[in-house]
Write a protein that holds these residues in place. Structure first.
Motif, mmCIF file in Angstrom:
data_model
loop_
_atom_site.group_PDB
_atom_site.id
_atom_site.type_symbol
_atom_site.label_atom_id
_atom_site.label_comp_id
_atom_site.label_asym_id
_atom_site.label_seq_id
_atom_site.Cartn_x
_atom_site.Cartn_y
_atom_site.Cartn_z
ATOM 1 N N ALA A 199 0.734 -1.185 0.066
ATOM 2 C CA ALA A 199 0.131 0.044 0.107
ATOM 3 C C ALA A 199 0.822 1.456 -0.017
ATOM 4 N N VAL A 200 2.046 1.252 0.553
ATOM 5 C CA VAL A 200 2.915 2.457 0.366
ATOM 6 C C VAL A 200 3.480 2.782 -1.076
ATOM 7 N N ASP A 201 3.409 1.712 -2.037
ATOM 8 C CA ASP A 201 3.650 2.237 -3.521
ATOM 9 C C ASP A 201 2.346 2.741 -3.865
ATOM 10 N N ILE A 202 1.128 2.544 -3.397
ATOM 11 C CA ILE A 202 -0.056 3.207 -3.832
ATOM 12 C C ILE A 202 -0.227 4.567 -3.261
ATOM 13 N N ALA A 203 0.338 4.882 -1.974
ATOM 14 C CA ALA A 203 0.230 6.120 -1.317
ATOM 15 C C ALA A 203 1.026 7.193 -1.975
ATOM 16 N N VAL A 204 2.404 6.517 -2.427
ATOM 17 C CA VAL A 204 3.435 7.476 -2.613
ATOM 18 C C VAL A 204 3.118 7.456 -4.344
ATOM 19 N N GLY A 205 2.849 6.584 -4.798
ATOM 20 C CA GLY A 205 2.661 6.808 -6.135
ATOM 21 C C GLY A 205 1.582 7.675 -6.526
ATOM 22 N N GLN A 206 0.417 7.681 -5.741
ATOM 23 C CA GLN A 206 -0.667 8.643 -5.923
ATOM 24 C C GLN A 206 -0.298 10.011 -5.796
ATOM 25 N N ALA A 207 0.613 10.431 -4.829
ATOM 26 C CA ALA A 207 1.299 11.551 -4.550
ATOM 27 C C ALA A 207 2.142 12.136 -5.675
ATOM 28 N N VAL A 208 2.915 11.007 -6.384
ATOM 29 C CA VAL A 208 3.730 11.378 -7.333
ATOM 30 C C VAL A 208 2.927 11.852 -8.564
#
Length: 201
Positions: A159-168
């Motif tokens: 889920a951290v790839d999701i959270a950071v990915g959405q921020a990027v």
């Protein structure tokens, strides 16, 4: 039953993406316009700051995306998108989950300056330059973390790839990914995932 209150191109996308990754059969999405309706008394009972996401789940309500991500990962551990306290990657998982909000804050400030403020006299070139530099520093941190890794955690996609990915996804409007080739490659991989595609506007 889970109901997500969502505005496209906002923080609620990270929760929508996660819900798709969890492959839950029965969640609902209520899409809202980004307007004064978010300040209505009815919506304020869901999110007291009048912001998205808001989530209703079995009679309870949540209104912070990071908390939603942590809760959903704990509630549905079989998808392995969280990391339990005994997992060696737990510390890194929590760190990068909350770092996503750091990235988002700078992207949101730039969105306000460039897009939401309609008149030039309202904008601050100094703030725009400062926030762009801060966002670039965040991208540098993600680039460094991804050296030698396919995902932010050694144990794989989470889920951290999701959270950071959405921020990027939000931030790339203001800081180009050309100077961050490792980040750009990772971003390309995760945004090709069907769950990400399903959460796009």
């Amino acid at each position: 039953m889970i109901t997500l209150h969502h505005v496209p191109q906002s923080r609620s996308m990270r929760v929508l993406w996660l819900l798709h990754e969890l492959e839950l059969p029965d969640f609902q999405v209520q899409v809202h316009p980004f307007d004064r309706a978010l300040r209505s008394p009815e919506f304020l009972t869901l999110s007291p700051a009048g912001r998205v996401p808001a989530m209703e789940i079995e009679g309870e309500r949540m209104f912070e995306s990071g908390a939603m991500i942590e809760y959903l990962c704990e509630r549905f551990p079989e998808r392995n998108l969280g990391r339990e306290p005994s997992n060696p990657d737990r510390m890194a998982w929590l760190t990068w989950l909350h770092f996503a909000e750091t990235v988002t804050v700078h992207a949101a400030a730039l969105t306000q300056q460039h897009i939401m403020l309609y008149e030039d006299y309202m904008r601050s070139p100094y703030i725009m330059q400062l926030e762009a530099k801060r966002l670039a520093k965040c991208f540098e941190a993600v680039e460094a973390r991804l050296q030698g890794r396919d995902h932010l955690l050694a144990s794989g996609f989470s889920a951290v790839d999701i959270a950071v990915g959405q921020a990027v996804l939000m931030g790339r409007r203001f800081v180009r990914l050309d100077d961050f080739p490792v980040l750009a490659a990772w971003f390309g991989r995760i945004t090709e995932r069907p769950a990400c595609q399903a959460s796009m506007p």
